[in-house]
Design an enzyme around this catalytic site. Structure first.
Site, mmCIF file in Angstrom:
data_model
loop_
_atom_site.group_PDB
_atom_site.id
_atom_site.type_symbol
_atom_site.label_atom_id
_atom_site.label_comp_id
_atom_site.label_asym_id
_atom_site.label_seq_id
_atom_site.Cartn_x
_atom_site.Cartn_y
_atom_site.Cartn_z
ATOM 1 N N GLU A 1 0.821 -1.212 0.000
ATOM 2 C CA GLU A 1 0.000 0.000 0.000
ATOM 3 C C GLU A 1 0.855 1.262 0.000
ATOM 4 O O GLU A 1 0.498 2.274 -0.594
ATOM 5 C CB GLU A 1 -0.942 0.009 1.213
ATOM 6 C CG GLU A 1 -2.029 -1.056 1.165
ATOM 7 C CD GLU A 1 -1.596 -2.382 1.763
ATOM 8 O OE1 GLU A 1 -0.397 -2.544 2.077
ATOM 9 O OE2 GLU A 1 -2.460 -3.272 1.923
ATOM 10 N N PHE B 1 -11.449 -7.214 13.794
ATOM 11 C CA PHE B 1 -10.383 -7.589 12.865
ATOM 12 C C PHE B 1 -10.098 -6.463 11.869
ATOM 13 O O PHE B 1 -11.001 -5.923 11.251
ATOM 14 C CB PHE B 1 -10.798 -8.870 12.121
ATOM 15 C CG PHE B 1 -9.781 -9.348 11.133
ATOM 16 C CD1 PHE B 1 -8.531 -9.793 11.561
ATOM 17 C CD2 PHE B 1 -10.054 -9.341 9.777
ATOM 18 C CE1 PHE B 1 -7.590 -10.232 10.648
ATOM 19 C CE2 PHE B 1 -9.125 -9.783 8.852
ATOM 20 C CZ PHE B 1 -7.880 -10.225 9.300
ATOM 21 N N GLN B 2 -8.853 -6.111 11.743
ATOM 22 C CA GLN B 2 -8.378 -5.077 10.812
ATOM 23 C C GLN B 2 -9.053 -3.729 11.036
ATOM 24 O O GLN B 2 -9.383 -3.024 10.089
ATOM 25 C CB GLN B 2 -8.525 -5.544 9.359
ATOM 26 C CG GLN B 2 -7.586 -6.722 9.047
ATOM 27 C CD GLN B 2 -7.409 -6.983 7.561
ATOM 28 O OE1 GLN B 2 -8.300 -6.755 6.771
ATOM 29 N NE2 GLN B 2 -6.231 -7.487 7.197
ATOM 30 N N LYS C 1 -17.470 -0.300 5.686
ATOM 31 C CA LYS C 1 -17.929 -1.266 4.687
ATOM 32 C C LYS C 1 -19.449 -1.201 4.476
ATOM 33 O O LYS C 1 -19.930 -1.297 3.357
ATOM 34 C CB LYS C 1 -17.514 -2.676 5.114
ATOM 35 C CG LYS C 1 -17.586 -3.660 3.963
ATOM 36 C CD LYS C 1 -17.059 -5.021 4.363
ATOM 37 C CE LYS C 1 -17.254 -6.009 3.227
ATOM 38 N NZ LYS C 1 -17.051 -7.379 3.677
ATOM 39 N N MET D 1 24.110 7.805 3.008
ATOM 40 C CA MET D 1 23.842 9.116 3.617
ATOM 41 C C MET D 1 24.045 9.047 5.128
ATOM 42 O O MET D 1 24.678 9.920 5.717
ATOM 43 C CB MET D 1 22.399 9.526 3.291
ATOM 44 C CG MET D 1 22.073 10.958 3.595
ATOM 45 S SD MET D 1 22.743 12.089 2.367
ATOM 46 C CE MET D 1 23.775 13.070 3.405
#
Lengths: 162, 544
Positions: free
Chosen positions: B47, B109-110, B159, B467
């Site tokens: 993502e 969940f999630q 949802k 760096m």
């Protein structure tokens, strides 16, 4: 120096989080923040007291303006009437109850609850008044105290509108 | 129509052609509705890349980038990309699925509070609570993202809201009574600016990322010629103007060029155009352009005076403001410091590379710069190679340099190149990445192959997190800690695994041919440059 900001915001869930989060994130301290709905139910008004120099306050102002839910900001430090509100729960005995009642009357604190061992005072005033009253009753046992932050309004004809 | 269908329809109305995303349980309705749309979906391999790709898309097109992800980990993986867009003022609409409304707050969940999490680095965000609000909210999100100081807006869509079937009214007005970006500059400040320019003997323009977003490249060059002022750029300003222009002195700042920093130090007037004067560009607080009157022009009032005291603050849109400035009667004939500038330009910047140990990165970047025409868009990752690119790469057109400036996000290179390639099929996209950054996003080779995106990948391999190693060299007495990538893979095999053409370059005389490959249209190719591990950015302080 302390500044009192009157802030009109959209009356929506999550706005308080956005405003208070901005202060924390940018390292500005909020001394007090009071929020309540206004005469227009779609608008809430926050009274925010912050301590900082003019540069800090200018930045706070600008950063608040960047929040989409903030509608208007007014620094009313110089023109405000401001009040706080407190309840003070004091332990008393038959021996000192009268004394407490007399003191409460003198300082215009309202007695809102009495029981054999407790007196609850309701106090309204500016910051100085509240701290003076608290000091006055400190010699008794303050069992509990709760107070609000500052609410403030500008004197005179000017008014903060959307 | 359900909520997901309504959302897609508003995206279509907003002109969205590409969405970068990753599916999951809480966005099933969105993915289902997408099948009925002409909007193209690009499946990135994580993502975070979707958000970066949307950034690359936006910055190479002036359109709003769109990315989406599922709830929970999908949403949190977007966060880095959203923060990156915020710091670089990139217009982005990020959409996340959320668990059903009635489950919010139950740690199901999630589930994460992505609105709470992204509040500090989104311009605005929404949790959709009523499906009827979808058209208005999505419309507002695009408007907010792409006006004023641009930035990311997140919309969290539970949802059940996506599934809500009802009549949707698409003929809605945006309702933002508090949001009115100030476009017109204050005339009193503009009058002061006119006087200041007339009084100036050593005027300098400082070009920031805002110039890119306002598309004012031509106006800057016109002003530069008109008032005889050279211009310098910030890291993000490199993409805003052609830096191969004769009036350009290059990038300022901690990693900038001596000519540019010396000009800032000796100017008597610095007109800052759409830059926030961040610490990497200016050094210590209030030590920027000490001999100059600083004029700061920005659309965001909060940027003016935030980091540096300003002599003339001007809040306004750069296009509007520059148009007005160009109408002023301000021919500045003085060329008092032309000799100084010519002298500074002679200074030869080096990297400290010595040919026995590997390639000098400057040679590679300069070959790339010389070979690239105005059809090339370069994106970079973050680290030494980024600074080398910032210093030695000369852009030919506006919008041809895309980098992660404010947040300094490693793993930006391949995804931003994917975004730029999706938006510009007629252009050649090249990305530069170090071996560290590459290993943070090499999974995107999969996306590149799947979409057949013609991207040239220049892998600068010094087997170091260069760096940080350089910072440790300077600031930690060369006590190196966790900066050596001793078990780097055989990158040729990684390229092979993804079916990507691979070339290794370890000799100077091979550079030109390899760069030609990088710049060849219609080629997916990875060139690994064996870079001298001793090559450094060598931070230069202003005036040194």
């Amino acid at each position: 120096m302390k500044h009192i900001l009157s802030v009109l915001v959209e009356n929506r869930a999550g706005v308080l989080h956005k405003v208070s989060g901005m202060f924390g994130r940018r390292g500005y301290n909020i001394e007090s923040l009071v929020v309540g709905v206004t005469q227009d139910p779609s608008v809430s008004r926050m009274t925010i007291v912050i301590d900082g120099n003019d540069n800090n306050v200018e930045q706070v102002n600008k950063q608040l303006h960047k929040l989409i839910d903030v509608i208007k900001i007014n620094d009313i430090t110089k023109t405000a009437i401001s009040r706080q509100f407190a309840f003070i729960k004091i332990r008393c005995t038959p021996a000192n109850r009268n004394e407490i009642v007399v003191l409460a009357n003198i300082v215009e604190a309202k007695i809102v609850d009495v029981s054999p061992e407790i007196i609850i005072l309701e106090v309204t005033g500016d910051e100085d008044k509240l701290s003076n009253i608290k000091a006055l009753f400190d010699k008794y046992t303050i069992a509990e105290m709760v107070q609000t932050g500052v609410v403030a309004i500008e004197k005179g004809t000017s008014s903060l509108k959307v | 129509m359900n909520g997901a269908g309504a959302l897609i329809k508003v995206l279509e109305n907003e002109g969205v052609q590409v969405i970068f995303g990753y599916p999951g349980g809480a966005v099933l309705p969105l993915y289902d509705a997408l099948l009925c749309s002409d909007i193209k979906h690009v499946l990135t391999r994580t993502e975070q890349s979707a958000a970066h790709a949307a950034c690359g898309y936006s910055r190479s097109t002036d359109k709003v980038g769109v990315c989406w992800a599922t709830s929970g980990p999908g949403a949190t993986n977007l966060i880095t990309g959203i923060a990156n867009a915020y710091l670089d003022s990139t217009p982005l609409v990020a959409i996340t699925g959320q668990v059903a409304t009635e489950l919010i707050g139950h740690d199901v969940f999630q589930e994460v509070d992505i609105v709470g999490a992204t509040t500090p680095f989104t311009k605005h965000n929404y949790l959709v609570k009523d499906a009827a609000d979808i058209p208005r909210i999505v419309k507002e999100a695009f408007y907010i993202a792409n006006t004023g100081r641009k930035g990311p807006v997140l919309i969290d869509v539970p949802k059940d809201i996506q599934e809500k079937v009802r009549n949707y009214d698409f003929d809605v007005e945006i309702a933002l009574r508090s949001y009115k970006p100030n476009m017109e500059p204050n005339f009193r400040q503009m009058a002061k600016l006119e006087e200041a320019i007339k009084d100036s003997k050593r005027p300098l323009l400082c070009v920031g990322g805002g110039c890119m977003l306002s598309r004012v490249s031509d106006k800057i060059i016109e002003l530069s010629n008109k008032i005889n002022a050279p211009f310098v750029t910030t890291m993000l300003g490199i993409g805003a103007v052609p830096t191969d222009h004769e009036n350009c002195l290059g990038m300022i700042g901690q990693s900038g060029l001596k000519a540019a920093n010396d000009a800032v130090e000796s100017a008597d007037l610095v007109v800052v155009l759409g830059a926030r004067l961040g610490d990497r560009a200016t050094g210590k607080h209030n030590s920027f352009a000490r001999k100059a009157k600083i004029v700061h022009i920005d659309i965001d009032p909060a940027e003016i005076g935030k980091n540096h005291n300003t002599y003339i603050p001007i809040v306004g849109d750069l296009d509007v403001t520059l148009t007005k400035i160009l109408k002023m009667d301000i021919e500045v004939k003085s060329n008092e410091w032309a000799a100084d500038i010519a002298e500074w330009r002679k200074y030869v910047e080096t990297t400290g590379a010595c040919c026995e140990n590997g390639l000098d990165p400057k040679d590679v970047i300069e070959a790339l710069s010389d070979g690239a025409d105005d059809n090339v868009i370069l994106t970079t990752d973050v680290g030494q190679h980024q600074v080398w690119a910032g210093r030695f790469y000369r852009t030919k057109t506006r919008g041809s340099f895309i980098t992660s400036g404010g947040l300094g996000t490693m793993a930006f290179s391949l995804p931003s190149a994917i975004g730029a390639a999706m938006a510009n099929p007629d252009k050649r996209i090249v990305t530069i990445v170090g071996d560290g950054g590459f290993q943070m996003c090499l999974n995107e080779l999969g996306t590149i192959k799947q979409e057949e995106l013609k991207i040239g990948i220049a892998l600068f391999n010094n087997n170091r997190l260069g760096m940080v190693r350089e910072l440790q060299e300077h600031f930690c007495g060369a006590r190196y800690s966790s900066v050596h990538l001793e078990s780097n893979p055989d990158f040729s095999k990684i390229a092979e695994a993804y079916g990507v053409e691979y070339i290794l370059v370890d000799k100077k005389d091979q550079i030109d041919a390899a760069v030609k490959m990088l710049l060849t249209p219609d080629k997916i190719v990875m060139v690994e440059f064996d870079i001298d591990p001793n090559a450094n950015v060598k931070p230069v302080k202003a005036g040194e």
